[in-house]
Write a protein that holds these residues in place. Structure first.
Motif, short mmCIF file in Angstrom:
data_model
loop_
_atom_site.label_atom_id
_atom_site.label_comp_id
_atom_site.label_asym_id
_atom_site.label_seq_id
_atom_site.Cartn_x
_atom_site.Cartn_y
_atom_site.Cartn_z
N GLN A 255 0.90 -1.25 -0.16
CA GLN A 255 -0.16 -0.01 -0.10
C GLN A 255 0.92 1.25 -0.18
O GLN A 255 0.44 2.11 -0.75
N LYS A 256 2.06 1.32 0.81
CA LYS A 256 2.78 2.52 0.88
C LYS A 256 3.09 2.73 -0.60
O LYS A 256 3.62 3.85 -1.06
N GLU A 257 3.56 1.49 -1.03
CA GLU A 257 4.39 1.71 -2.65
C GLU A 257 3.24 2.26 -3.66
O GLU A 257 3.55 3.19 -4.33
N LEU A 258 1.95 1.89 -3.43
CA LEU A 258 1.04 2.17 -4.31
C LEU A 258 0.72 3.81 -4.07
O LEU A 258 0.41 4.42 -5.02
N LYS A 259 0.67 3.93 -2.76
CA LYS A 259 0.34 5.18 -2.38
C LYS A 259 1.30 6.51 -2.72
O LYS A 259 0.91 7.52 -3.36
N ASP A 260 2.53 5.91 -2.73
CA ASP A 260 3.43 6.74 -3.00
C ASP A 260 3.44 7.06 -4.65
O ASP A 260 3.77 8.04 -5.23
N LEU B 148 1.10 9.83 -9.33
CA LEU B 148 1.58 9.70 -10.58
C LEU B 148 0.57 8.97 -11.55
O LEU B 148 0.43 9.19 -12.59
N TYR B 149 0.09 7.87 -10.97
CA TYR B 149 -0.83 6.87 -11.68
C TYR B 149 -2.12 7.84 -12.13
O TYR B 149 -2.53 7.75 -13.42
N GLU B 150 -2.44 8.72 -11.24
CA GLU B 150 -3.76 9.53 -11.44
C GLU B 150 -3.40 10.50 -12.59
O GLU B 150 -4.15 10.63 -13.41
N PHE B 151 -2.20 11.03 -12.55
CA PHE B 151 -1.80 11.99 -13.52
C PHE B 151 -1.67 11.36 -15.01
O PHE B 151 -2.24 11.83 -15.88
N GLN B 152 -0.96 10.25 -14.73
CA GLN B 152 -0.97 9.46 -16.04
C GLN B 152 -2.25 9.17 -16.74
O GLN B 152 -2.67 9.16 -17.85
N LEU C 57 -2.88 2.34 -24.59
CA LEU C 57 -4.34 1.90 -24.15
C LEU C 57 -4.31 0.64 -23.13
O LEU C 57 -5.08 0.46 -22.19
N ILE C 58 -3.36 -0.26 -23.16
CA ILE C 58 -3.11 -1.32 -22.32
C ILE C 58 -2.49 -0.71 -21.10
O ILE C 58 -2.93 -1.19 -20.13
N TYR C 59 -1.72 0.18 -21.16
CA TYR C 59 -0.98 0.74 -19.99
C TYR C 59 -2.07 1.68 -19.14
O TYR C 59 -2.18 1.62 -17.95
N LYS C 60 -2.96 2.14 -19.71
CA LYS C 60 -4.08 2.90 -19.06
C LYS C 60 -4.88 2.10 -18.34
O LYS C 60 -5.18 2.44 -17.25
N GLU D 24 -5.34 1.83 -14.20
CA GLU D 24 -6.67 1.82 -13.76
C GLU D 24 -6.97 0.80 -12.65
O GLU D 24 -7.42 0.84 -11.58
N GLU D 25 -6.23 -0.47 -12.86
CA GLU D 25 -6.35 -1.78 -12.23
C GLU D 25 -5.67 -1.40 -10.91
O GLU D 25 -5.87 -1.70 -9.85
N LYS D 26 -4.39 -0.67 -10.77
CA LYS D 26 -3.39 -0.28 -9.78
C LYS D 26 -4.32 0.38 -8.85
O LYS D 26 -4.06 0.57 -7.62
N LEU D 27 -5.22 1.52 -9.57
CA LEU D 27 -5.95 2.68 -8.61
C LEU D 27 -6.97 1.98 -7.86
O LEU D 27 -7.17 2.19 -6.87
N ASN D 28 -7.38 1.01 -8.51
CA ASN D 28 -8.67 0.15 -7.94
C ASN D 28 -8.12 -0.76 -6.70
O ASN D 28 -8.60 -0.62 -5.76
N LYS D 29 -6.63 -1.10 -6.94
CA LYS D 29 -6.03 -1.97 -6.03
C LYS D 29 -5.93 -1.20 -4.61
O LYS D 29 -5.82 -1.77 -3.61
#
Length: 555
Positions: free
Chosen positions: A181-186, A190-194, A323-326, A330-335
């Motif tokens: 979670q720390k890794e994902l939150k960090d 970046l994920y949201e911006f991308q 499109l695959i990366y997008k 999305e999956e990482k943000l859901n995670k």
């Protein structure tokens, strides 16, 4: 039990080979005959430090070897270490050479001293030397208490252990979850911006290829229109001549087509040329009508292509990969959101497990306290028999801060040997006589349950006499009903109750001192016990006394 003991070149012992039996084994002899040297030989076999000074003069090495019958627990431990077993026996051999190098073998496999010491701690308890006594190690006390647990207590202890391992597993999951979670939150920002950057452009698969094609037409619209117009005019202006010539040629060939196959083929080709030119003119006219010089649309196409190409360049992907990366983002943000839910559930599970652990641990502590009270009662009773009436003993149970697989308890045996003195650890008892008698009393209680098959008492009779010695001899014999007891003694009362008796004597041959050990038969035992009773001048009365002692001891 110790079945056989061989010693070579140890101090004044040239060679010694003893075969020991079950029960109580005593070693007697005059002072300085080498009884303590035999203990040195046993020390070698339990992993204690040894010195080259122990090597007999004019010899190159010292060696000690023992054959032991071991318990099932020790057998399992050895098998886990990859040491082969044979009929529940182990053979330990230790050698030390003049150059200081040593070797230790356990069933033929070479092992370090630390391993030997660890294993032999569960095989031999040497009472009379603090460093060898398991009972003096407070880490061992909780194990001894638990040996007295009844069936429900054993089951409860297993429950505590199982809950502990479940708890550790939950903690591990929480820690792993926190790291993820720390890794994902960090990376969330970046994920949201991308994601938003790609979503804003919203490229479609193959869109760049379509736009490139449109861009070429829009950018070159003038040239295209001019070329189409010229081509149309040329074809139109030359239509009368060209089309007329083709038409006349068709008519001419048509007249002869029935005279040969080749003429029919020529006629078909001329017809195709005629229709192809007609279609080409039609296509040029349509294309010319479609082509427009549209600066506004050109700018829009250029702007769109720039956005798409910038995304491709930034991420190093084509549109399909973007499109695959997008989707992955999305999956990482859901995670991240899902992990927050998982963490909440894990924390609830952790809390439930802690409550369960504390409940079962308290129940286990209560059982241990009752066992502790029983041990204190029995020990005071045993020590009273040994003329230690002023002694205080306590089984102290304190709560640990950290949880463990054995529960929350720290257990230690405390003792006060004199009235008015504070209770202190067993290991801090100074008097050798006190140590021996306390250890004897403890062994009388624990020998049935602690699974140490060999007890060695080094001059336990030191500092005591009369009725106390008789009580000591009775307790030694009682302990020997459960385990093998080897006792070095100066007491005729203790020697008389032995199942096996060895006599140790010192001889001088060729100006060199040697120790000899002899297994005594009944007559020899009478003589030795008589010597222990009356010294060198042995009267008939002393002999009769020795026989009476033996008669009582052999009952």
């Amino acid at each position: 039990m110790l079945r056989e003991l061989k010693i070579e070149n140890l101090a004044i012992i040239k060679s010694l080979d003893l075969e020991l039996e079950n029960g109580l084994v005593v070693l007697t002899g005059e002072t300085g005959a080498g009884k303590s040297i035999i203990l040195d030989g046993i020390n070698m076999l339990i992993g204690e430090k040894i010195s080259t000074e122990m090597i007999r003069s004019d010899e190159k090495y010292v060696a000690s070897e023992g054959v032991f019958e071991i318990s099932k627990d020790t057998e399992i431990e050895l098998k886990e270490m990859g040491i082969d077993m044979e009929d529940g026996e182990i053979i330990v051999r230790r050698e030390l050479y003049k150059n200081g190098r040593g070797k230790i073998f356990l069933n033929g496999k070479r092992v370090p001293a630390s391993t030997l010491k660890k294993i032999m701690n569960s095989v031999i308890d040497l009472v009379g030397q603090h460093e060898h006594q398991a009972l003096l190690d407070k880490k061992y006390h909780i194990k001894l208490i638990d040996k007295f647990l009844d069936e429900d207590g054993v089951k409860l202890k297993k429950e505590v252990e199982d809950i502990y391992f479940s708890y550790k597993e939950i903690i591990k999951k929480i820690e792993n979850n926190e790291l993820i979670q720390k890794e994902l939150k960090d990376k969330k920002e970046l994920y949201e911006f991308q994601y938003n950057e790609i979503e804003e452009v919203d490229p479609k698969e193959n869109e760049d290829e379509v736009l490139e094609e449109e861009y070429k037409k829009l950018f070159n619209a003038g040239k295209i229109k001019e070329s189409l117009s010229l081509s149309r005019i040329l074809l139109k202006d030359g239509e009368k001549n060209v089309m007329g010539m083709i038409s006349k040629s068709k008519n001419a060939i048509s007249n002869i087509s029935r005279y040969g196959k080749e003429f029919k083929e020529i006629l078909e080709k001329l017809a195709n040329i005629y229709y192809d030119i007609e279609e080409a003119v039609y296509g040029i006219e349509n294309s010319e009508a479609d082509v427009e010089i549209d600066e506004y649309r050109l700018n829009k196409v250029v702007e769109r292509l720039d956005k798409i190409n910038n995304l491709k360049k930034k991420y190093g992907y084509d549109i399909k990969e973007l499109l695959i990366y997008k989707q992955e983002i999305e999956e990482k943000l859901n995670k991240i959101d899902n992990n927050t839910i998982n963490e909440t559930e894990l924390l609830k599970e952790k809390s439930r497990t802690e409550e369960k652990y504390e409940k079962k641990s308290k129940e286990l502590t209560e059982k241990r306290r009752k066992i502790g009270e029983y041990i204190v009662y029995k020990l005071i009773e045993e020590l009273s028999d040994l003329n230690m009436k002023g002694i205080k003993f306590e089984v102290e149970i304190k709560s640990k801060k950290e949880i463990s697989k054995t529960g929350r308890d720290n257990v230690e045996f405390l003792v006060s040997t004199n009235i008015g003195e504070e209770l202190k650890s067993l290991s801090k008892i100074v008097s050798g006589g006190e140590v021996s008698r306390i250890m004897l009393a403890l062994k009388a209680i624990f020998s049935k349950v602690d699974n140490i098959p060999i007890l060695i008492f080094d001059e336990i009779d030191t500092g005591i006499g009369g009725e106390t010695v008789r009580k000591v001899s009775e307790k030694l014999r009682g302990i020997a009903d459960n385990v093998q007891v080897v006792c070095i003694t100066h007491s005729p009362q203790i020697a008389a109750v032995a199942n096996q008796h060895f006599y140790i004597e010192k001889n001088i041959l060729d100006e060199k001192t040697s120790t000899n050990v002899t297994k005594l038969n009944y007559e020899a035992r009478v003589n030795e016990i008589s010597r222990m009773l009356g010294g060198e001048a042995i009267s008939e009365a002393v002999k009769n006394h020795a026989k009476e002692l033996l008669k009582e001891g052999l009952k």
